[in-house]
Design an enzyme around this catalytic site. Structure first.
Site, mmCIF file in Angstrom:
data_model
loop_
_atom_site.group_PDB
_atom_site.id
_atom_site.type_symbol
_atom_site.label_atom_id
_atom_site.label_comp_id
_atom_site.label_asym_id
_atom_site.label_seq_id
_atom_site.Cartn_x
_atom_site.Cartn_y
_atom_site.Cartn_z
ATOM 1 N N ASP A 369 0.206 3.351 -7.255
ATOM 2 C CA ASP A 369 1.020 3.720 -5.973
ATOM 3 C C ASP A 369 -0.108 3.542 -4.753
ATOM 4 O OD1 ASP A 369 3.187 4.537 -4.345
ATOM 5 O OD2 ASP A 369 2.287 6.382 -4.227
ATOM 6 N N THR A 371 0.615 5.234 -1.080
ATOM 7 C CA THR A 371 0.643 6.205 -0.263
ATOM 8 C C THR A 371 0.378 7.380 -1.064
ATOM 9 O OG1 THR A 371 2.222 5.165 1.230
ATOM 10 C CG2 THR A 371 1.751 7.516 1.502
ATOM 11 N N GLU A 463 6.836 13.018 9.534
ATOM 12 C CA GLU A 463 7.666 13.697 10.647
ATOM 13 C C GLU A 463 6.673 14.707 11.299
ATOM 14 O OE1 GLU A 463 11.105 15.838 9.094
ATOM 15 O OE2 GLU A 463 11.928 14.435 10.606
ATOM 16 N N THR A 634 4.256 -0.564 -4.314
ATOM 17 C CA THR A 634 4.451 0.192 -3.140
ATOM 18 C C THR A 634 5.925 0.076 -2.605
ATOM 19 O OG1 THR A 634 3.631 1.177 -1.052
ATOM 20 C CG2 THR A 634 3.162 -1.272 -1.539
ATOM 21 N N GLY A 635 6.403 1.023 -1.843
ATOM 22 C CA GLY A 635 7.808 0.803 -1.340
ATOM 23 C C GLY A 635 7.504 0.518 0.005
ATOM 24 N N LYS A 700 9.321 -0.044 -10.165
ATOM 25 C CA LYS A 700 7.977 0.170 -10.547
ATOM 26 C C LYS A 700 7.818 0.363 -12.120
ATOM 27 C CE LYS A 700 6.404 2.573 -6.267
ATOM 28 N NZ LYS A 700 5.723 3.775 -6.016
ATOM 29 N N ASP A 720 1.153 9.708 -7.192
ATOM 30 C CA ASP A 720 1.106 11.100 -6.645
ATOM 31 C C ASP A 720 2.463 11.793 -6.355
ATOM 32 O OD1 ASP A 720 1.382 9.530 -4.448
ATOM 33 O OD2 ASP A 720 0.709 11.514 -3.246
ATOM 34 N N ASN A 723 8.314 9.798 -6.936
ATOM 35 C CA ASN A 723 8.950 8.537 -6.811
ATOM 36 C C ASN A 723 7.942 7.752 -7.975
ATOM 37 O OD1 ASN A 723 6.765 8.488 -5.212
ATOM 38 N ND2 ASN A 723 7.489 6.660 -4.210
#
Length: 1112
Positions: A369, A371, A463, A634-635, A700, A720, A723
């Site tokens: 992944d 992030t 956020e 990755t998304g 994935k 981590d 997802n």
């Protein structure tokens, strides 16, 4: 009180029972007592079922069942030539050790589950009725469910919340709940409550799920909707796939081959017995008459089974116990490794399984992944674009902005463009609208215990960083109620009426709020992924946002629109109708959201930096040198994926073509379909690096399964967040990083640690050593057992195929359990070809494991041939040496017992010397084990062959005086010396020639180590070079489905807000000792104060480089 709970498919449950406890612990007790269906079983055994159940499981293993079969054969006198204890003792020991391990694991699991009752943890899926907190709020932590550690809020419906803790009112309340049937969706719940003719919508924000933990809540009342195995937590507890290593799978094949080879040997010896009985046996019938009906054929049949018993050591029963001990020891090395300990978070590395250690030395593909795995998931508000103007430019990065004009500013927040502050002070309307949107459009929770001491709880680091940026630039989010949001705008307190929240989810990738200003103006504010917002407005800001993406920043687009009162009233009514339906509620709400989120006006864009973790580029470079293929899944958007690849050395400038797969485009989405997957895999495998962007968690896992299916290579997935769980479970080995996104990935992983850089030590050191040790152990274990067994085979040709053993029965019993157990375990736990520093300097040492060079079918058959040769030497050299030989006093020495003693002594020396040649790293422990085992052999032998043992049990210890009468003869020791030399001579010769003619990478590195005669200097750290290319990365909105419905239905604010000052001080920064809200220069979603001083906060890597540019 009467409740009726009806599922959507029609089945109905009736509850005439109320949870009336003033503490949640009591609620747990009453619930367990009254609702029997809530009971679950997480332990495998109980006191009565342990023994039969465990034995049943153990005898499902082929080797254990085989030895049980041998034990049955040994009780048949006509077949067995060995005493029962030769099989019973090893079998009982193996079963006992395994049973003790299983019992310990089950007891530990049971204790952990029992400890859960001491915490205020929800024990069933409940509909929240009322609570002790204002507005009937309940604060919960869902780390056990989704891994997120930030507090979440649930609130009861007003119609039930008004009942409070009045038992009589609760008892008189009648209602009907209609809801969905039990399922495993943790993020959604659909139902309705009907009371007094009024229908109220029920969603996930009104439900307390089993496994969540109460925080800061004195008591609450709830209605049980699902209990026991029907709860969403238990619905998600499906059976995990049992992962086996490639060596385990190879061992299964080899054991079957060994069984076949054993059957062939026994058949040969049975045929030999048949012909011997036909030709030679008839000469003994005069004084050994045969029983009636027992001819040569029957004798051969019995001989076959007798040799099955005698040659049973060719299938080593102690092998499996030894393997488990080795794996357990190597797991402890990972747990104890201080170089994989992350002191900042007090997080050590953890081997969460003990069965996959050697697989770490064979990894070919790593799926990572991005992030939180490659990056820190600590967000910094770096740049922004407002009305087409970009702020945060390169030439402004020399000094940080002074926010002393704002007493509520977060002192840890840093920004470097003074022009933005000036625009705020000059009351630029676009700039004010920009930060007003950031202060209003979110689901952050604010807690202000004392004046000016703000603590934010945010769902995502993105956020939190945005709200903190607005806070520092003068638009401070202070508090919220279900109907309003209070912010401080440049020193003036303003309250906005909150009319609706159009919440975020993974499909929408945006969120909106509808508010009415104090002046009565009705507006919709929206923020989300740039590609999603662009579809709903013109492309005026696309160029600038592409520029942000090219600099490796996470980009969000901000937009707004003014609403008409009449239209909004009509839309609000349709929204209520959609929210109370049970059928397709989410689809209907999405259609309404799509309808109102159109024709937006672009305000600007934000750019947030997510820094790389320390050591990521160097780790990827090291793994690439070890021929480990790294794929990033990755998304995020394509620019992000590509340029983060450059940042972490996955992609390089010299690469002419970059192949990037985007999961959201139609042509690339087809790549994972059955008709295209093979072509996709071929194309991807031709690339030096593969980055898949915009992929879902399911995609994935599909990519990982694709490589497993067609490449037949060992895969590792590392992530981590929640997802990443599907990818972690799909890979051969899953690694979880304990980062900012909770513990869900860690809980599903096989190994865990805190930083991506530890992966190189896990693979190149621990993994390689574990694989090397396991392979050495298997080769040597088969060698010593095959050599031991083959001697029986040769002896059969000299004893008339009578199934007589060549060794003493006690030697047969203790050979694997006592004489040779510790030396091989010592080698398997302590051996290493080179130390960890040399392993890092030469990552190519990792490649033999990927190619299965250390242990394979070919290596196994080489081991069998070596054993065959050694057994010939060990049998025939003593046989020829003792033939027609006499002692010094003229007495005959060539008796059976003396020959047995000499043969087994030669065997002990031969296998011990062979073990010494196998070891590359001698320690005091290894030396003690080898010499101690030989000493133990002689001590036990002299004891068992003594007069005292014979007098106590004559039938069990018949070798009286054999040791002292044989081992005092010089020719016996010369025979032992000659046998040992002849056994190891071919090995020494072969290895010498291979090192000289065809040296391996291990041979070359070991030669360098011997030349250096000291540990190498520490590895030089690669200096991070800033790329001049403008293409770095761009990010999509990182967020999870938020608190929209929760906020609008009245659920925040635990306590009344403290009084607030109405103006800003224009001189100096506030000195109120308030705790800043986590990491604003690096925001933490938990909102907990970090263990670093304010002055020690690191600037971002981009800020650091730009500062260096100006100073230079």
């Amino acid at each position: 009180m009467h409740w009726e709970c009806e599922w959507e498919h029609g089945s109905t449950r009736h509850f005439t029972y109320l949870l009336h406890s003033s503490s949640f612990i009591h609620l747990f007790t009453v619930l367990s007592f009254l609702l029997q269906t809530n009971a679950i079983k997480t332990s495998k055994y109980n006191f009565f079922t342990f023994l039969p159940l465990n034995l049943f499981e153990q005898f499902q293993r082929i080797a254990n069942a085989y030895f049980l079969f041998l034990l049955v054969l040994q009780v048949i006198p006509a077949i067995s030539s060995l005493s029962w204890f030769t099989t019973v003792v090893p079998l009982v020991l193996v079963l006992t050790v395994t049973a003790a391990k299983d019992a310990t694991d089950d007891i530990v699991s049971a204790i952990c589950n029992l400890c859960m009752i001491f915490f205020p943890r929800v024990s069933a899926d409940l509909l929240l009725l009322s609570s002790s907190e204002p507005l009937n709020l309940v604060y919960i932590e869902t780390a056990e469910l989704d891994g997120e550690t930030n507090l979440k809020v649930r609130q009861a419906l007003p119609v039930t919340g008004d009942l409070g803790d009045d038992i009589e009112k609760l008892a008189d309340f009648n209602g009907e709940v209609r809801c969905e049937p039990p399922n495993n969706r943790l993020d959604r719940f659909t139902g309705t409550l009907t009371y007094a003719g009024q229908k109220y919508p029920l969603d996930n924000e009104k439900i307390l799920l089993r496994g969540c933990t109460l925080r800061n809540t004195e008591w609450c009342f709830g209605l049980v909707l699902f209990g026991g195995p029907e709860t969403k937590l238990m619905q998600n507890c499906g059976k995990s796939t049992f992962k086996r290593t490639s060596i385990d799978r190879l061992m299964n094949v080899l054991v079957l081959c060994i069984f076949g080879f054993l059957a062939i040997m026994c058949t040969i010896l049975a045929i030999g017995n048949f012909f011997w009985e036909m030709n030679e046996g008839s000469q003994f019938t005069v004084f050994l008459p045969r029983q009636e009906g027992k001819d040569a054929k029957f004798s051969a049949f019995l001989t076959f089974w007798s040799y099955v018993i005698i040659l049973n050591t060719v299938v080593p029963i102690s092998l499996y116990v030894s393997v488990e001990i080795i794996r357990l020891g190597n797991s402890f090395y990972i747990d104890w490794d201080r170089k994989m300990y992350f002191a900042r978070n007090d997080t050590p590395a953890e081997a969460r399984t003990t069965t996959l250690n050697e697989e770490l030395g064979q990894i070919k593909y790593v799926f990572s992944d991005k992030t939180g795995t490659l990056t820190q998931n600590i967000m910094t508000f770096n740049k922004c674009s407002i009305n087409g103007k970009s702020y945060g430019k390169k030439h402004s990065f020399l000094y940080t902005v002074d926010f002393s004009f704002n007493p509520l500013a977060d002192p840890r927040f840093m920004f470097h463009d003074h022009a933005l502050v000036e625009a705020v002070k000059l009351e630029n309307p676009e700039v004010h609208a920009f930060f007003r949107l950031l202060a209003l459009c979110h689901t952050v929770m604010a807690e202000e215990k004392t004046e000016g001491e703000l603590l934010y709880q945010a769902q995502s680091p993105d956020e939190g960083a945005l709200v903190t940026a607005a806070r520092n630039f003068g638009f401070v989010f202070r508090s919220r109620t279900p109907e309003s949001v209070s912010i401080m705008e440049m020193g003036q307190q303003r309250s906005y009426e909150l009319l609706a929240i159009l919440d975020f989810n993974n499909v929408r990738k945006r969120m909106s709020v509808i508010v009415r200003s104090p002046e009565g103006k009705l507006s919709l504010y929206c923020k989300g992924a740039d590609t999603i917002i662009y579809e709903r407005l013109h492309q005026s800001c696309s160029k600038l946002m592409d520029e942000f993406a090219g600099e490796g920043l996470r980009t969000l687009a901000l937009a707004y629109k003014d609403l008409d009162e009449d239209y909004f009233s009509q839309w609000k009514q349709r929204h209520h109708e959609a929210s109370t339906t049970l059928d397709d509620r989410e689809d209907k709400l999405d259609q309404l959201y799509e309808e109102i989120e159109k024709d937006l006006l672009l305000l600007g864009a934000t750019a947030i930096e997510d820094k790389l973790q320390d050591g990521v580029p160097h780790t990827i470079e090291q793994l690439s040198k070890a021929d480990v293929k790294i794929w990033v899944l990755t998304g995020d958007k394509q620019e992000t994926a590509e340029n983060i690849g450059y940042s972490c050395n996955l992609l390089r400038e010299e690469m002419n073509e970059v192949f990037i797969i985007s999961g959201n485009s139609p042509e690339d989405a087809y790549a994972l379909e059955h008709s295209m997957e093979l072509e996709f895999l071929r194309t991807a495998c031709m690339c030096k690096a593969v980055i898949c962007c915009r992929v879902t968690p399911l995609q994935k896992a599909q990519v990982v399964e694709l490589v497993k299916k067609y490449k037949q290579a060992v895969t590792l997935a590392i992530g981590d967040g929640a997802n990443d769980v599907s990818m972690i479970k799909a890979a051969h080995i899953g690694v979880g990083i304990s980062g900012q996104e909770g513990m869900q990935a860690v809980l599903s992983s096989d190994y865990s640690f805190a930083q991506f850089r530890f992966l190189q030590r896990l693979l190149l050191v621990h993994g390689r050593w574990s694989y090397l040790r396991m392979c050495k152990f298997l080769r040597y274990f088969f060698y010593k057992n095959f050599t031991f067994t083959f001697v029986h085979f040769w002896y059969a040709f000299f004893c008339g195929f009578s199934a007589q053993t060549v060794y003493d029965e006690w030697f047969i019993t203790l050979y694997n359990l006592m004489y040779t157990a510790l030396p091989v375990l010592g080698m398997s736990l302590f051996d290493q070809d080179v130390n960890d520093l040399w392993s890092f300097q030469h990552p190519q040492l990792y490649m033999p494991g990927q190619l299965n060079l250390y242990f394979s079918k070919k290596a196994f058959f080489k081991c069998a041939l070596h054993s065959c040769y050694s057994s010939l030497v060990i049998f025939f050299i003593p046989y020829l040496a003792m033939n027609d030989t006499v002692r010094d006093d003229g007495k005959d020495v060539a008796d059976y017992q003396s020959f047995a003693l000499l043969t087994q002594t030669c065997l002990m020396f031969a296998v011990s010397i062979q073990l010494g040649f196998e070891m590359a790293y001698w320690t005091a422990v290894n030396t003690f084990f080898i010499l101690g085992s030989l000493a133990m052999y002689f001590a036990v032998t002299f004891t068992m062959y003594s007069n005292g043992m014979f007098l106590m049990l004559p039938s069990a210890f018949p070798f009286i005086g054999t040791a002292r009468n044989s081992l005092n003869q010089p020719n016996i020791w010369l025979t032992i010396l000659l046998t040992s030399i002849l056994c190891v001579l071919p090995v020494v010769t072969y290895r010498f020639l291979m090192i000289q003619l065809c040296p391996t990478i291990n041979d070359r590195v070991i030669f360098k180590v011997r030349q250096a005669k000291a540990a190498p200097p520490p590895l030089p750290r690669r200096a991070r070079i800033r790329r001049t290319s403008s293409r770095r990365s761009g990010y999509a909105f990182s967020h999870a489905q938020g608190y929209g419905d929760l906020v609008t239905s009245g659920r925040f604010l635990r306590r009344p807000a403290v009084s607030r000052s109405s103006g800003f001080a224009h001189t100096g920064r506030t000195t109120t000792g308030f705790s800043p809200m986590g990491r604003s220069a690096g925001y933490s979603p938990t909102g907990r104060p970090q263990n670093v001083k304010v002055n020690d906060v690191e600037v971002t890597s981009l800020q650091m480089y730009r500062t260096m540019d100006h100073t230079l």
